[in-house]
Design an enzyme around this catalytic site. Structure first.
Site, mmCIF file in Angstrom:
data_model
loop_
_atom_site.group_PDB
_atom_site.id
_atom_site.type_symbol
_atom_site.label_atom_id
_atom_site.label_comp_id
_atom_site.label_asym_id
_atom_site.label_seq_id
_atom_site.Cartn_x
_atom_site.Cartn_y
_atom_site.Cartn_z
ATOM 1 N N TYR A 79 0.834 -1.205 0.000
ATOM 2 C CA TYR A 79 0.000 0.000 0.000
ATOM 3 C C TYR A 79 0.868 1.254 0.000
ATOM 4 O O TYR A 79 0.565 2.238 -0.687
ATOM 5 C CB TYR A 79 -0.909 -0.002 1.227
ATOM 6 C CG TYR A 79 -1.724 1.262 1.395
ATOM 7 C CD1 TYR A 79 -2.878 1.476 0.648
ATOM 8 C CD2 TYR A 79 -1.339 2.262 2.302
ATOM 9 C CE1 TYR A 79 -3.622 2.638 0.792
ATOM 10 C CE2 TYR A 79 -2.071 3.423 2.459
ATOM 11 C CZ TYR A 79 -3.216 3.598 1.698
ATOM 12 O OH TYR A 79 -3.950 4.763 1.840
ATOM 13 N N SER A 88 -4.632 12.288 8.059
ATOM 14 C CA SER A 88 -5.493 11.986 6.914
ATOM 15 C C SER A 88 -6.928 11.707 7.350
ATOM 16 O O SER A 88 -7.169 11.168 8.438
ATOM 17 C CB SER A 88 -4.950 10.754 6.176
ATOM 18 O OG SER A 88 -5.868 10.292 5.200
ATOM 19 N N GLN A 122 -6.135 16.748 6.938
ATOM 20 C CA GLN A 122 -6.399 16.655 5.500
ATOM 21 C C GLN A 122 -7.810 16.137 5.262
ATOM 22 O O GLN A 122 -8.228 15.148 5.867
ATOM 23 C CB GLN A 122 -5.385 15.721 4.842
ATOM 24 C CG GLN A 122 -5.655 15.415 3.379
ATOM 25 C CD GLN A 122 -6.484 14.147 3.207
ATOM 26 O OE1 GLN A 122 -6.534 13.310 4.102
ATOM 27 N NE2 GLN A 122 -7.130 14.012 2.073
ATOM 28 N N TYR A 160 -10.710 14.735 2.583
ATOM 29 C CA TYR A 160 -11.257 14.266 1.313
ATOM 30 C C TYR A 160 -12.710 14.704 1.255
ATOM 31 O O TYR A 160 -13.454 14.549 2.233
ATOM 32 C CB TYR A 160 -11.186 12.742 1.201
ATOM 33 C CG TYR A 160 -9.810 12.192 0.938
ATOM 34 C CD1 TYR A 160 -9.053 12.643 -0.142
ATOM 35 C CD2 TYR A 160 -9.272 11.202 1.758
ATOM 36 C CE1 TYR A 160 -7.792 12.134 -0.384
ATOM 37 C CE2 TYR A 160 -8.009 10.679 1.513
ATOM 38 C CZ TYR A 160 -7.279 11.151 0.445
ATOM 39 O OH TYR A 160 -6.031 10.642 0.203
ATOM 40 N N THR A 175 -7.435 17.972 -0.242
ATOM 41 C CA THR A 175 -6.903 17.200 -1.372
ATOM 42 C C THR A 175 -7.865 17.296 -2.549
ATOM 43 O O THR A 175 -9.052 16.985 -2.420
ATOM 44 C CB THR A 175 -6.689 15.733 -0.970
ATOM 45 O OG1 THR A 175 -5.663 15.683 0.029
ATOM 46 C CG2 THR A 175 -6.254 14.901 -2.157
ATOM 47 N N ARG A 227 -4.901 0.688 -8.138
ATOM 48 C CA ARG A 227 -3.610 0.225 -7.642
ATOM 49 C C ARG A 227 -3.658 -1.293 -7.604
ATOM 50 O O ARG A 227 -4.302 -1.884 -6.729
ATOM 51 C CB ARG A 227 -3.334 0.835 -6.268
ATOM 52 C CG ARG A 227 -3.344 2.375 -6.330
ATOM 53 C CD ARG A 227 -3.657 3.023 -5.009
ATOM 54 N NE ARG A 227 -4.056 4.422 -5.222
ATOM 55 C CZ ARG A 227 -4.560 5.200 -4.269
ATOM 56 N NH1 ARG A 227 -4.732 4.724 -3.043
ATOM 57 N NH2 ARG A 227 -4.907 6.434 -4.538
ATOM 58 N N LYS A 261 -4.034 20.918 -2.066
ATOM 59 C CA LYS A 261 -3.055 19.890 -2.443
ATOM 60 C C LYS A 261 -3.525 19.120 -3.669
ATOM 61 O O LYS A 261 -4.685 18.712 -3.755
ATOM 62 C CB LYS A 261 -2.853 18.925 -1.261
ATOM 63 C CG LYS A 261 -1.850 17.808 -1.480
ATOM 64 C CD LYS A 261 -1.685 17.009 -0.195
ATOM 65 C CE LYS A 261 -0.695 15.869 -0.357
ATOM 66 N NZ LYS A 261 -1.213 14.797 -1.219
ATOM 67 N N HIS A 298 -0.115 13.006 -6.056
ATOM 68 C CA HIS A 298 -0.572 12.006 -5.083
ATOM 69 C C HIS A 298 0.402 10.831 -4.997
ATOM 70 O O HIS A 298 0.015 9.677 -4.841
ATOM 71 C CB HIS A 298 -1.977 11.506 -5.445
ATOM 72 C CG HIS A 298 -2.832 11.190 -4.260
ATOM 73 N ND1 HIS A 298 -3.770 12.070 -3.783
ATOM 74 C CD2 HIS A 298 -2.899 10.102 -3.441
ATOM 75 C CE1 HIS A 298 -4.384 11.535 -2.740
ATOM 76 N NE2 HIS A 298 -3.864 10.342 -2.508
ATOM 77 N N ARG A 348 -0.074 7.841 -7.330
ATOM 78 C CA ARG A 348 -1.130 6.891 -7.002
ATOM 79 C C ARG A 348 -2.457 7.212 -7.685
ATOM 80 O O ARG A 348 -3.441 6.503 -7.477
ATOM 81 C CB ARG A 348 -1.321 6.855 -5.485
ATOM 82 C CG ARG A 348 -0.110 6.306 -4.755
ATOM 83 C CD ARG A 348 -0.157 6.583 -3.265
ATOM 84 N NE ARG A 348 -1.263 5.924 -2.578
ATOM 85 C CZ ARG A 348 -1.265 4.639 -2.234
ATOM 86 N NH1 ARG A 348 -0.235 3.863 -2.537
ATOM 87 N NH2 ARG A 348 -2.284 4.113 -1.574
#
Length: 393
Positions: A30, A112, A133, A135, A161, A170, A257, A281, A284
């Site tokens: 990860y 996060s 941060q 989302y 973000t 991924r 960001k 990122h 990613r």
């Protein structure tokens, strides 16, 4: 004299090797992977090596300082710990350990949204404000409540973000069946059994899932409901109007960001934020995008002194921090570099990573003839004429 002494750590690569040995494969993968072909993930690191330093001699190297500021906060060096999801799966209570190490060292820590330890967990375990941060989710009640929780915890800056409206694939995460906590499959049981120190740490904490979501989002109370909620919640309609709404709801310092385009950078600079972060990122998300270090100088020129320009993605040394400074970054955010330390040695490993980077900055800066990091710039680098490339729009 202790029977077993700590390994000698000379660089981030030493921590990386220990991290790989000590953490279950799904969480190592990860951290150390990118999306699709991983081209951008690789370029983020390799493109730094094209920038060389200009050595200077017969200069006074005494009384050096690498102290700076980021978003108006004094920092021991122009480095902040970037938000990294699942940090608490690299080491038990990993977000708390990383935050403590960062604050003791004198650099900012960013928690996060997808952390294992919650906002409240980190606030209770640390003595200074940290950054958070966000989302952007479709559930605006959750967004509003999360911002209120961050304010109550004394968070000093919001990092928004912008480049994860949907997930880049991924491959390793899918093949590993990534989840937190890990599902009790035979493969996972055998893998974890070989990492007994990690397993003992996890057995000693109650924090094994997404602490900012479970119990805070409507209808999310277990792993099954969490999985379905997160799969549906990242907001693909995020636009500048919604960013403005979040800015107004937050009312404090804002850092944007995920900027890789000059036009986006200009829009962000006029938006009323403290800083923008040139970032892909960590390779990613959009595979095939240019590395952050290649995009940095054009973006820095585009915004001038309207806003602080930072960068992340690919920084693995103090020399990389200086290369970023020389290419126009006021500061940087590091992710994998400190996660390798955390996975290798817990809180001590994060401190080791920061010490390594700090020493590399100081020594390299001095050998380039500078005593104050504020004076380090493009004149200290040798930059290939084709570094930014001649790309047709």
């Amino acid at each position: 004299m202790p029977l077993f002494s700590d390994p000698v750590i000379t660089c981030i690569e030493d921590l990386k090797r220990l991290h790989k040995r000590r953490v279950p494969k799904m969480f190592w993968d990860y951290c150390e992977s990118g999306s699709y072909t991983e081209q951008t993930f690789r370029d983020n690191v390799s493109d730094f090596s094209r920038l060389r330093f200009r050595q200077k001699v017969a200069v006074d190297m005494t009384n050096r300082t690498i102290a700076s500021t980021m978003a108006g906060e004094k920092v021991a060096m122009p480095v902040a710990l970037a938000p990294v999801g699942l940090t608490g799966m690299q080491s038990a209570d990993g977000e708390i350990k990383a935050a403590r190490a960062a604050q003791a060292f004198g650099v900012p820590y960013t928690l996060s949204t997808m952390s294992v330890c919650s906002i409240e967990d980190v606030a209770a375990a640390t003595g200074k404000p940290f950054w958070f941060q966000l989302y952007v989710m479709k559930d605006w009640d959750f967004v509003a409540a999360t911002l209120e929780r961050a304010k109550k915890a004394g968070v000093s800056a919001l990092v928004l973000t912008l480049d994860l409206q949907l997930l880049g694939q991924r491959h390793k995460d899918l093949k590993n069946g990534l989840s937190t906590p890990p599902k009790p499959t035979l493969r996972n049981i055998l893998d974890i059994g070989l990492r007994w120190h990690w397993a003992l740490g996890m057995a000693g904490t109650r924090r094994h899932s997404f602490g900012n979501i479970v119990g805070h989002a409507k209808g999310v109370s277990n792993l099954s409901s969490l999985s379905s909620w997160t799969a549906e919640q990242f907001d693909p309609q995020l636009d500048w109007g919604k960013i403005a709404r979040i800015r107004d709801m937050w009312g404090g310092k804002l850092i944007l960001k995920g900027i890789l385009d000059e036009d986006d950078a200009r829009r962000a600079a006029d938006f009323g934020c403290e800083a923008i972060v040139v970032s892909n990122h960590g390779g990613r998300q959009l595979d095939g995008a240019l590395s952050s270090i290649r995009r940095l100088p054009g973006i820095a020129r585009a915004v001038g002194d309207k806003v602080e320009v930072w960068m992340d993605s690919g920084i693995r040394s103090g020399q990389d921090v200086l290369r970023a400074r020389g290419m126009g970054a006021h500061g940087v955010m590091i992710g994998r570099a400190y996660i390798h330390g955390l996975g290798a040695m817990g809180e001590r490993g994060v401190t080791k990573a920061l010490e390594v980077i700090s020493r590399e900055i100081d020594t390299t800066m001095a050998l380039c003839g500078e005593r104050d990091i504020a004076q380090f710039g493009a004149h200290n680098l040798m930059i290939p004429a084709d570094f930014e490339g001649d790309w047709k729009a």
